[in-house]
Scaffold this active site. Structure first.
Site, PDB file in Angstrom:
ATOM      1  N   LYS A  53       0.848  -1.202   0.000  1.00  0.00           N
ATOM      2  CA  LYS A  53       0.000   0.000   0.000  1.00  0.00           C
ATOM      3  C   LYS A  53       0.881   1.248   0.000  1.00  0.00           C
ATOM      4  O   LYS A  53       0.612   2.218  -0.720  1.00  0.00           O
ATOM      5  CB  LYS A  53      -0.937  -0.006   1.220  1.00  0.00           C
ATOM      6  CG  LYS A  53      -2.052  -1.034   1.085  1.00  0.00           C
ATOM      7  CD  LYS A  53      -2.837  -1.298   2.356  1.00  0.00           C
ATOM      8  CE  LYS A  53      -3.840  -2.439   2.115  1.00  0.00           C
ATOM      9  NZ  LYS A  53      -4.586  -2.859   3.291  1.00  0.00           N
ATOM     10  N   GLN A  97      -4.935  -1.681   9.475  1.00  0.00           N
ATOM     11  CA  GLN A  97      -4.816  -3.003   8.843  1.00  0.00           C
ATOM     12  C   GLN A  97      -5.415  -4.067   9.752  1.00  0.00           C
ATOM     13  O   GLN A  97      -5.077  -4.156  10.935  1.00  0.00           O
ATOM     14  CB  GLN A  97      -3.332  -3.293   8.534  1.00  0.00           C
ATOM     15  CG  GLN A  97      -3.099  -4.570   7.752  1.00  0.00           C
ATOM     16  CD  GLN A  97      -3.659  -4.522   6.325  1.00  0.00           C
ATOM     17  OE1 GLN A  97      -3.751  -3.473   5.712  1.00  0.00           O
ATOM     18  NE2 GLN A  97      -4.045  -5.667   5.809  1.00  0.00           N
ATOM     19  N   ASP A 120     -11.204   2.644   3.493  1.00  0.00           N
ATOM     20  CA  ASP A 120     -11.498   1.208   3.407  1.00  0.00           C
ATOM     21  C   ASP A 120     -12.982   0.974   3.132  1.00  0.00           C
ATOM     22  O   ASP A 120     -13.373  -0.115   2.712  1.00  0.00           O
ATOM     23  CB  ASP A 120     -11.190   0.536   4.762  1.00  0.00           C
ATOM     24  CG  ASP A 120      -9.915  -0.286   4.734  1.00  0.00           C
ATOM     25  OD1 ASP A 120      -9.526  -0.752   3.655  1.00  0.00           O
ATOM     26  OD2 ASP A 120      -9.317  -0.453   5.825  1.00  0.00           O
TER      27      ASP A 120
HETATM   28  N1  GUN Z   1      -7.042  -6.984   5.938  1.00  0.00           N
HETATM   29  C1  GUN Z   1      -7.309  -7.739   4.838  1.00  0.00           C
HETATM   30  N2  GUN Z   1      -7.887  -6.998   3.885  1.00  0.00           N
HETATM   31  C2  GUN Z   1      -7.985  -5.740   4.384  1.00  0.00           C
HETATM   32  C3  GUN Z   1      -8.481  -4.515   3.858  1.00  0.00           C
HETATM   33  O1  GUN Z   1      -8.985  -4.424   2.729  1.00  0.00           O
HETATM   34  N3  GUN Z   1      -8.381  -3.441   4.678  1.00  0.00           N
HETATM   35  C4  GUN Z   1      -7.859  -3.520   5.925  1.00  0.00           C
HETATM   36  N4  GUN Z   1      -7.829  -2.414   6.669  1.00  0.00           N
HETATM   37  N5  GUN Z   1      -7.394  -4.636   6.452  1.00  0.00           N
HETATM   38  C5  GUN Z   1      -7.448  -5.740   5.678  1.00  0.00           C
END
Ligand code: GUN
Length: 284
Positions: A53, A97, A120
Site C-alpha cells: 500500500k 490493517q 477502506d
Molecule cells: N485486511 C485484509 N484486507 C484488508 C483490507 O482491505 N483493509 C484492511 N484495513 N485490512 C485488511
C-alpha cells in the site's frame, strides 16, 4: 469453451495511470493526497500488504505515513492515534490493517475513524450510504471487482450473481454493489446446503471463501463469469485462489486468475478512494 482471462494487473495499471493524473491535478491546487496506515503487531501477511500500500502511494506521488504499534498496545492508545489522524489536515485516508489483536474491539476502532477519511469503506456510515446508493467510500476489493467487470464490458444488470462467502469485507458488500447495478443476487456460505445447485445457475460467480480449489468445473454453468477473490496457499505453498483454475477455465466464459486477478485492484481502489477523499476535502 475456453475462458477469456481477465487481466487484473493490466486493468489496475490503466486505472493507476488515471489516478496518477488526478494526483497531479490536486497537487496543482496545493493538495497532496495523504494516506495513514496503522499496523498493530507483527503479522507477516499484514506487513506485506501494508508495504504494498505504501509502495503504491509512493509510485503515484502521494503522501503516506506508516504508524506501527506493538501487539500489546491498548485500545485507548490506538483510538487516541486515530483521533489525532482524524484531525490531521495532510491525511485524507486512514486505514487500520486488519486483523488487530483480540483485546481491542475491532468494531469500536472502525467506528472511530471519521467516515470522511474511511478509505477502506468499513465504517457503518459508508456501508449505509452504499446500501442506499448515496455518495460513499466503497470497500476496495468489492469496488475493484466492479471495475474489473466494467473494464471487461460485462454488465451485471439482469444477471444472476451468486456470491460464495459473506464476510463484511468482501462477500456482503460485493453482493450489495451487484444489486445496486441491477443484478439478481444470491448469497451462499458455509451453511448453504447443496452449493452447486446455486452456483450452477449463476451468470456470475464471486468466490470469497478462502479455501484452495474449492470451486470446480461442475459448480459452474458453461460460459459463466468466474471471479476468484481467494488468496490461499496450496500444498506446495504456491499462491492460489478458491477456484480450480485449470479445470474451470475450460468451462467458464471469463475468469480472473490468482495472482494477477482481483488482488491488484484492491490497492488500486484504495488509492482511488484516498484521492477522492483529498478532492472532497477541498470543498469542505
Ligand atoms: N485486511 C485484509 N484486507 C484488508 C483490507 O482491505 N483493509 C484492511 N484495513 N485490512 C485488511
Amino acid at each position: 469453451m475456453t475462458a477469456e482471462i481477465i487481466n487484473g494487473k493490466e486493468i489496475a495499471a490503466k486505472k493507476r495511470q488515471e489516478i496518477g493524473k488526478e494526483v497531479e491535478k490536486l497537487k496543482e491546487k496545493g493538495v497532496v493526497p495523504g494516506l495513514a496506515v496503522i499496523l498493530v503487531g507483527n503479522n507477516d501477511a499484514s506487513r506485506t500488504y501494508v508495504r504494498n500500500k505504501q509502495k503504491a502511494c509512493q509510485e503515484l506521488g502521494m503522501h503516506s505515513v506508516l504508524i506501527e504499534m506493538p501487539e500489546e498496545v491498548s485500545e485507548e492508545e490506538l483510538l487516541a492515534k486515530i483521533d489525532e489522524l482524524n484531525h490531521a489536515s495532510e491525511i485524507h485516508g486512514i486505514l487500520v490493517q486488519l486483523p488487530i489483536p483480540k483485546h481491542i474491539d475491532e468494531k469500536k476502532v472502525i467506528e472511530s475513524i471519521s467516515p470522511s477519511k474511511d478509505v477502506d469503506g468499513f465504517h457503518p456510515v459508508n456501508i449505509g450510504r452504499m446500501m442506499t446508493g448515496q455518495n460513499a467510500f466503497l470497500p476496495c476489493t468489492p469496488y475493484g471487482i466492479m471495475v474489473l467487470l466494467e473494464e471487461t464490458g460485462i454488465s451485471p444488470a439482469g444477471k444472476h450473481v451468486v456470491v460464495v462467502g459473506r464476510s463484511n469485507i468482501v462477500g456482503k458488500p460485493v453482493g450489495q454493489l451487484m444489486l445496486n447495478h441491477n443484478a439478481t443476487v444470491t448469497y451462499c456460505h458455509s451453511k448453504t446446503k447443496d452449493l452447486k445447485q446455486y452456483t450452477k445457475q449463476a451468470d456470475i460467480v464471486v468466490s470469497a471463501v478462502g479455501i484452495a480449489n474449492f470451486i470446480k468445473a461442475d459448480h459452474i454453468k458453461e460460459g459463466a463469469v468466474v471471479i476468484d477473490v481467494g488468496m490461499n496457499r496450496n500444498e506446495a505453498g504456491k499462491l492460489c485462489g478458491d477456484v480450480d483454475f485449470e479445470e474451470v477455465k475450460e468451462k467458464a466464459g471469463y475468469i480472473t486468475p490468482v495472482p494477477k486477478g482481483v488482488g491488484p485492484m484492491t490497492i488500486t481502489m484504495l488509492m482511488y478512494n484516498t484521492v477522492k477523499s483529498a478532492a472532497e476535502s477541498i470543498n469542505r
